[in-house]
Design an enzyme around this catalytic site. Sequence first.
Site, PDB file in Angstrom:
ATOM      1  N   CYS A 144       0.324  -1.190   0.055  1.00 16.59           N
ATOM      2  CA  CYS A 144      -0.412  -0.090  -0.117  1.00 16.59           C
ATOM      3  C   CYS A 144       0.522   1.109  -0.032  1.00 16.59           C
ATOM      4  O   CYS A 144       0.076   2.248  -0.498  1.00 16.59           O
ATOM      5  CB  CYS A 144      -1.035   0.192   1.194  1.00 16.59           C
ATOM      6  SG  CYS A 144      -2.026  -1.310   1.302  1.00 16.59           S
ATOM      7  N   HIS A 152      -3.514   7.220   2.397  1.00 16.23           N
ATOM      8  CA  HIS A 152      -3.835   6.140   1.646  1.00 16.23           C
ATOM      9  C   HIS A 152      -4.943   5.593   2.298  1.00 16.23           C
ATOM     10  O   HIS A 152      -5.223   6.098   3.992  1.00 16.23           O
ATOM     11  CB  HIS A 152      -2.858   4.929   2.795  1.00 16.23           C
ATOM     12  CG  HIS A 152      -3.118   3.577   2.533  1.00 16.23           C
ATOM     13  ND1 HIS A 152      -3.772   2.851   1.189  1.00 16.23           N
ATOM     14  CD2 HIS A 152      -3.356   2.532   2.920  1.00 16.23           C
ATOM     15  CE1 HIS A 152      -3.329   2.236   0.839  1.00 16.23           C
ATOM     16  NE2 HIS A 152      -4.322   1.742   2.135  1.00 16.23           N
ATOM     17  N   ASN A 157     -10.020  -0.163  -0.874  1.00 16.98           N
ATOM     18  CA  ASN A 157      -8.625   0.146  -0.323  1.00 16.98           C
ATOM     19  C   ASN A 157      -8.229  -0.776  -2.171  1.00 16.98           C
ATOM     20  O   ASN A 157      -7.847  -1.730  -2.175  1.00 16.98           O
ATOM     21  CB  ASN A 157      -8.558  -0.568   0.687  1.00 16.98           C
ATOM     22  CG  ASN A 157      -6.431  -0.721   1.108  1.00 16.98           C
ATOM     23  OD1 ASN A 157      -5.903  -0.104   0.034  1.00 16.98           O
ATOM     24  ND2 ASN A 157      -6.779  -0.852   1.689  1.00 16.98           N
TER      25      ASN A 157
HETATM   26  O1  UT7 Z   1      -3.804  -1.362   3.432  1.00 15.44           O
HETATM   27  C1  UT7 Z   1      -3.204  -1.943   3.888  1.00 15.44           C
HETATM   28  C2  UT7 Z   1      -3.302  -1.429   5.714  1.00 15.44           C
HETATM   29  N1  UT7 Z   1      -4.554  -2.281   6.225  1.00 15.44           N
HETATM   30  C3  UT7 Z   1      -5.123  -1.803   6.887  1.00 15.44           C
HETATM   31  O2  UT7 Z   1      -4.540  -0.503   7.330  1.00 15.44           O
HETATM   32  C4  UT7 Z   1      -6.158  -2.146   7.416  1.00 15.44           C
HETATM   33  C5  UT7 Z   1      -6.875  -1.797   9.113  1.00 15.44           C
HETATM   34  N2  UT7 Z   1      -6.897  -2.594   9.571  1.00 15.44           N
HETATM   35  C6  UT7 Z   1      -8.324  -2.516   9.636  1.00 15.44           C
HETATM   36  O3  UT7 Z   1      -9.223  -1.178   8.815  1.00 15.44           O
HETATM   37  C7  UT7 Z   1      -9.415  -2.636  10.507  1.00 15.44           C
HETATM   38  O4  UT7 Z   1      -8.688  -3.432  11.653  1.00 15.44           O
HETATM   39  C8  UT7 Z   1     -10.758  -3.435   9.762  1.00 15.44           C
HETATM   40  C9  UT7 Z   1     -11.516  -2.957   9.059  1.00 15.44           C
HETATM   41  C10 UT7 Z   1     -10.019  -4.702   9.097  1.00 15.44           C
HETATM   42  C11 UT7 Z   1     -11.891  -4.507  11.115  1.00 15.44           C
HETATM   43  O5  UT7 Z   1     -12.377  -3.153  11.760  1.00 15.44           O
HETATM   44  P1  UT7 Z   1     -12.275  -3.508  13.608  1.00 15.44           P
HETATM   45  O6  UT7 Z   1     -12.564  -3.079  14.012  1.00 15.44           O
HETATM   46  O7  UT7 Z   1     -10.731  -3.629  13.758  1.00 15.44           O
HETATM   47  O8  UT7 Z   1     -12.321  -5.072  13.981  1.00 15.44           O
HETATM   48  P2  UT7 Z   1     -11.827  -6.488  14.191  1.00 15.44           P
HETATM   49  O9  UT7 Z   1     -11.541  -7.072  13.613  1.00 15.44           O
HETATM   50  O10 UT7 Z   1     -11.710  -6.107  15.185  1.00 15.44           O
HETATM   51  O11 UT7 Z   1     -13.382  -7.077  14.869  1.00 15.44           O
HETATM   52  C12 UT7 Z   1     -14.537  -6.949  15.171  1.00 15.44           C
HETATM   53  C13 UT7 Z   1     -15.882  -7.790  14.828  1.00 15.44           C
HETATM   54  C14 UT7 Z   1     -15.063  -8.908  14.976  1.00 15.44           C
HETATM   55  O12 UT7 Z   1     -16.092 -10.494  14.952  1.00 15.44           O
HETATM   56  P3  UT7 Z   1     -15.892 -11.213  17.171  1.00 15.44           P
HETATM   57  O13 UT7 Z   1     -15.001 -11.401  16.919  1.00 15.44           O
HETATM   58  O14 UT7 Z   1     -16.213  -9.289  18.381  1.00 15.44           O
HETATM   59  O15 UT7 Z   1     -17.656 -11.430  17.381  1.00 15.44           O
HETATM   60  C15 UT7 Z   1     -15.021 -10.137  13.743  1.00 15.44           C
HETATM   61  O16 UT7 Z   1     -15.117 -11.319  13.168  1.00 15.44           O
HETATM   62  O17 UT7 Z   1     -16.502  -7.628  13.478  1.00 15.44           O
HETATM   63  C16 UT7 Z   1     -16.293  -8.899  12.535  1.00 15.44           C
HETATM   64  N3  UT7 Z   1     -16.041  -8.181  11.456  1.00 15.44           N
HETATM   65  C17 UT7 Z   1     -17.169  -8.746   9.965  1.00 15.44           C
HETATM   66  N4  UT7 Z   1     -18.764  -8.533  10.941  1.00 15.44           N
HETATM   67  C18 UT7 Z   1     -19.230  -8.052   9.770  1.00 15.44           C
HETATM   68  C19 UT7 Z   1     -14.585  -8.748  10.388  1.00 15.44           C
HETATM   69  N5  UT7 Z   1     -15.023  -8.452   9.320  1.00 15.44           N
HETATM   70  C20 UT7 Z   1     -16.480  -8.041   9.898  1.00 15.44           C
HETATM   71  C21 UT7 Z   1     -17.701  -7.980   8.563  1.00 15.44           C
HETATM   72  N6  UT7 Z   1     -18.655  -8.013   8.860  1.00 15.44           N
HETATM   73  N7  UT7 Z   1     -16.763  -7.596   7.058  1.00 15.44           N
END
Ligand code: UT7
Length: 328
Positions: free
Chosen positions: A113, A254, A284
């Site tokens: 990225c 980004h 992204n």
């Molecule tokens: O470009 C390269 C660099 N990349 C980045 O900068 C990405 C950085 N990360 C992020 O943007 C975020 O961490 C994400 C958007 C990927 C995830 O958001 P988050 O607020 O960190 O969520 P999380 O991973 O802590 O997940 C929270 C909950 C989980 O459920 P439990 O374990 O709490 O029951 C996930 O399973 O949300 C769940 N979850 C979803 N639910 C509905 C994860 N993806 C989804 C989804 N729809 N698509």
Amino acid sequence: MKAAITATAKYLPDSILSNHDLEKILDTSDEWIRTRTGIRERRILRDPEKATSFLCTEVARRIIEKRGIAADEIDLIIVATMTPDMIFPSTACLVQRNVQATNAWAFDLSGACSGFLYALNTGAQFIVAGTHKKVLVIGGEKMSAVMDYTDRNTCVLFGDGAAGVLLEPARDEQHGLLDAKLQADGEGSEHLYMLGGGSRCPASQETVENGMHFLRQDGRQVFKSAVTQMADTAEEIMRRNGLSSEDIGYLVPHQANYRIIQATAERMGIDMRKVAVNIDRYGNTSAATIPICIAELDEEGKLPPGSNLVLVSFGAGYTWGGIYLKWQ
Ligand code: UT7
């Protein structure tokens, strides 16, 4: 001598994949995706015959046309991508052939990225050295080719697209790329990667069965590092160039997550109206996010000469960095 951006262009495939489309194939919701990431839809290059070189070639053609130059005037083509058509030859060589840039050498740059910022600073060095007059720098990705559309943690985030810029000698020392701070920390390599298809895990029945040809990410881990490093870098770029928030025309971050963008803007004390945001429309697109933002600002006439831009990125590697440039 400084290097300045003298033309920009973008190319996004027409086909839209909306959050509502994803709701039909995954256990997810438009509400979750919008509130956690800021994404509403992304573009997908559906034609299986077309790959990243197609997107980048369209960008190269548009830049050549906009600038009114001949393709054989280009000295160098750099394509930043983590989804090349193939491991070799480089996607940049395919673009060079497609546009008939017969005097250019060409290579791909793998910076995930942050690839565009790495490539922009690399390309600028050839202008600064005085050895090159026209360098084409493109960020392009067909992220849909490495998405596991059964993994809701990753496939909702990414989209396809490309954009680029032409670098030429700046009109004077006060315009063009004025500062760059680029960094890497390979300790982050275990949090965002694609294992299969390289020399460590060449394609086999096992790599296919285990889904190793898809991007994998520990989102929470990457999120924390991205917020810290993008905000720290932006702050340092401002400090060492004596820039106040009023001095900045646009922050171009980004586009990985709207919450990361907001946190970066907040640390810089910049109003969100001065932040380039299109994550809602494209998701992204990895190395393409920053040049797509720049191309849109340019198309919309939002970059008068003298505008100060701060570009910041974070991605797999880890790689991250910031660039300060004054539009000419
Ligand atoms: O470009 C390269 C660099 N990349 C980045 O900068 C990405 C950085 N990360 C992020 O943007 C975020 O961490 C994400 C958007 C990927 C995830 O958001 P988050 O607020 O960190 O969520 P999380 O991973 O802590 O997940 C929270 C909950 C989980 O459920 P439990 O374990 O709490 O029951 C996930 O399973 O949300 C769940 N979850 C979803 N639910 C509905 C994860 N993806 C989804 C989804 N729809 N698509």
